[in-house]
Design an enzyme around this catalytic site. Structure first.
Site, PDB file in Angstrom:
ATOM      1  CG  LEU A  30       6.119  -5.593  30.359  1.00 56.04           C
ATOM      2  CD1 LEU A  30       6.798  -4.546  31.228  1.00 56.04           C
ATOM      3  CD2 LEU A  30       4.601  -5.435  30.423  1.00 56.04           C
ATOM      4  N   GLY A  40      -4.627  -0.284  26.743  1.00 61.59           N
ATOM      5  CA  GLY A  40      -4.547  -0.279  25.280  1.00 61.59           C
ATOM      6  C   GLY A  40      -5.918  -0.532  24.664  1.00 61.59           C
ATOM      7  CD  GLU A  41      -8.224   3.478  21.594  1.00 65.41           C
ATOM      8  OE1 GLU A  41      -7.893   3.376  20.392  1.00 65.41           O
ATOM      9  OE2 GLU A  41      -8.729   4.508  22.092  1.00 65.41           O
ATOM     10  CB  SER A  97       2.019 -10.869  26.103  1.00 69.24           C
ATOM     11  OG  SER A  97       2.023  -9.564  26.618  1.00 69.24           O
ATOM     12  CG  MET A 104      -2.053  -9.873  32.796  1.00 68.15           C
ATOM     13  SD  MET A 104      -3.155 -11.287  32.748  1.00 68.15           S
ATOM     14  CE  MET A 104      -3.183 -11.626  31.007  1.00 68.15           C
ATOM     15  N   GLY A 105       2.647  -8.558  32.305  1.00 66.26           N
ATOM     16  CA  GLY A 105       4.043  -8.823  31.969  1.00 66.26           C
ATOM     17  C   GLY A 105       4.221  -9.224  30.519  1.00 66.26           C
ATOM     18  CB  ALA A 134       6.717  -1.741  21.109  1.00 71.22           C
ATOM     19  N   GLY A 135       3.909  -2.127  22.794  1.00 73.62           N
ATOM     20  CA  GLY A 135       2.576  -1.601  23.109  1.00 73.62           C
ATOM     21  C   GLY A 135       2.518  -1.169  24.569  1.00 73.62           C
ATOM     22  CG  HIS A 136       2.759  -4.072  27.753  1.00 79.36           C
ATOM     23  ND1 HIS A 136       3.158  -5.249  27.174  1.00 79.36           N
ATOM     24  CD2 HIS A 136       1.537  -4.309  28.289  1.00 79.36           C
ATOM     25  CE1 HIS A 136       2.224  -6.167  27.362  1.00 79.36           C
ATOM     26  NE2 HIS A 136       1.227  -5.620  28.021  1.00 79.36           N
TER      27      HIS A 136
HETATM   28  O1  PAF Z   1      -4.928  -6.412  29.626  1.00 81.18           O
HETATM   29  C1  PAF Z   1      -4.310  -7.076  30.476  1.00 81.18           C
HETATM   30  O2  PAF Z   1      -3.116  -7.334  30.331  1.00 81.18           O
HETATM   31  C2  PAF Z   1      -5.068  -7.618  31.687  1.00 81.18           C
HETATM   32  O3  PAF Z   1      -6.354  -7.999  31.365  1.00 81.18           O
HETATM   33  C3  PAF Z   1      -5.047  -6.641  32.873  1.00 81.18           C
HETATM   34  C4  PAF Z   1      -5.811  -5.368  32.556  1.00 81.18           C
HETATM   35  C5  PAF Z   1      -3.629  -6.303  33.250  1.00 81.18           C
HETATM   36  C6  PAF Z   1      -5.726  -7.287  34.083  1.00 81.18           C
HETATM   37  O4  PAF Z   1      -5.076  -8.453  34.480  1.00 81.18           O
END
Ligand code: PAF
Length: 284
Positions: A33, A150-151, A194, A30-31, A35-37
Site C-alpha cells: 500500500l 483509483g483512476e 505498488s 493487492m497490498g 499514499a494512493g491506496h
Molecule cells: O487494482 C488492483 O489492485 C487490483 O486489480 C484489484 C482491483 C485489487 C483486483 O485484484
C-alpha cells in the site's frame, strides 16, 4: 482493526455490521500500500460506518508468472498503515481460501462488451477476467454499499462499472456504488503505484518523464490531431534513455474505443522503465 483470513469469518463480521444497520465501504487492493491506496481508504472511512480493505495478490489476473512472483508483499506493514488511517477490517485470504483448484486455473470467462479488446486487455490476455473474478467474489462476500477504485487503472474502473451497471451480473450486487478516485502522484509527478517499489532511485527520476510528457500533450492537443499527439507522446517518451512505451492510446472515456476528437477523451499509456511496467493516464 481486525485481520481476517477466511471467507466465513468475513461474512460473519459483515452480517453483524449489516444487522446493526451499518454502511460498508470496500477498498480492494493487492497490498504494497502507498499514499494512493491511503486516499481511497480515508475516503471509504469518511463515507461509511465500516471500512473493509482486502489485501490479496490475485494470481488469476497475472498472465506473467515473473510479475506475480515479484509483486511486493508486506502484510504487516500494510496492516500498520491501515490501522493508522482508521480501517476496521483487513481481509487477507490465501489463494486457496479464495479459489478452488479449478477456479485458479482460469476457467472464469466474462463478457466485457468489448471493453477488454483494447489497451491493457489486448496486451494482457485474461487479465480482466481475473480482475472481475476476484472483484465480483469480494462484492458477493462483503455486499458493500460503496467500493473505491483509483483512476490510474482507468480501464479496470470502466470494466468494473460495466460489470455492475450493464453486464449479466448487473443488479446482483444490490445498490452498490462504484466510486472512482483521482490519481495520487509523487511530488515529481510520477503516479503512485505498488510497482514503484521495484524502481531504483535513478529509474524513479527517469520515470517522471511519463507524466511530464502527458501534461505537455495537453498543449499539443490544441493544434494537432489525435493521431499526431499519440505519436508525439510515444516518440517523446521513447527518446528518454531507459523508457520504452508499450502503447499510448487516446480513447473515448466511456467506450474506451479510439476516438478522433479530444472531447470526452483520455490518453492511456503503458511504459516499461527497465523491467517495471508502469501505467498512467491523462484526461483531455
Ligand atoms: O487494482 C488492483 O489492485 C487490483 O486489480 C484489484 C482491483 C485489487 C483486483 O485484484
Amino acid at each position: 482493526m481486525q485481520i481476517i483470513t477466511t471467507k466465513q469469518d468475513l461474512q460473519r463480521e459483515v452480517e453483524a455490521c449489516k444487522s446493526h444497520g451499518k454502511s460498508i465501504g470496500l477498498v480492494p487492493t493487492m497490498g504494497a500500500l502507498h499514499a494512493g491506496h491511503a486516499s481511497l481508504v480515508r475516503r471509504a472511512v469518511s463515507e461509511n460506518n465500516v471500512c473493509v480493505v482486502s489485501v490479496f495478490v490475485n494470481p488469476t489476473q497475472f498472465n506473467n508468472k515473473e510479475d506475480l512472483a515479484l509483486y511486493p508483499r508486506d502484510l504487516q506493514r500494510d496492516a500498520q498503515l491501515l490501522e493508522s488511517i482508521g480501517a476496521h477490517y483487513v481481509f487477507a485470504p490465501s489463494p486457496e481460501e479464495m479459489y478452488t483448484a479449478e477456479e485458479m486455473s482460469g476457467t472464469f470467462r466474462f463478457d466485457f462488451g468489448g471493453l477488454d479488446k483494447v489497451m491493457e486487455g489486448k496486451m494482457r490476455p485474461g487479465h480482466f477476467n481475473g480482475v472481475v473474478q476476484v472483484v465480483s467474489r469480494l462484492f458477493y462476500l462483503v455486499r458493500p454499499d460503496r467500493v473505491y477504485f483509483g483512476e490510474k487503472d482507468f480501464q479496470q474502473l470502466a470494466i468494473i462499472r460495466f460489470m455492475v451497471e450493464r453486464s449479466e451480473l448487473a443488479g446482483t450486487f444490490g445498490d452498490l456504488r462504484i466510486v472512482g478516485c483521482p490519481i495520487v502522484r509523487e511530488e515529481s509527478g510520477l503516479a503512485m503505484s505498488s510497482r514503484n517499489e521495484r524502481l531504483s532511485e535513478e529509474e524513479k527520476a527517469t520515470a517522471t518523464a511519463i507524466y511530464r510528457t502527458l501534461r505537455e500533450s495537453m498543449k499539443w492537443a490544441k493544434t494537432q490531431s489525435v493521431r499526431e499527439v499519440e505519436k508525439r507522446v510515444v516518440d517523446t517518451i521513447n527518446s528518454v534513455d531507459g523508457l520504452e512505451t508499450e502503447y499510448y492510446e487516446i480513447v473515448d472515456k466511456t467506450t474506451l474505443l479510439p476516438t478522433d476528437t479530444f472531447s470526452n477523451a483520455i490518453g492511456c499509456v503503458t511504459v516499461y522503465c527497465g523491467k517495471v511496467r508502469l501505467i498512467d493516464n491523462i484526461q483531455y
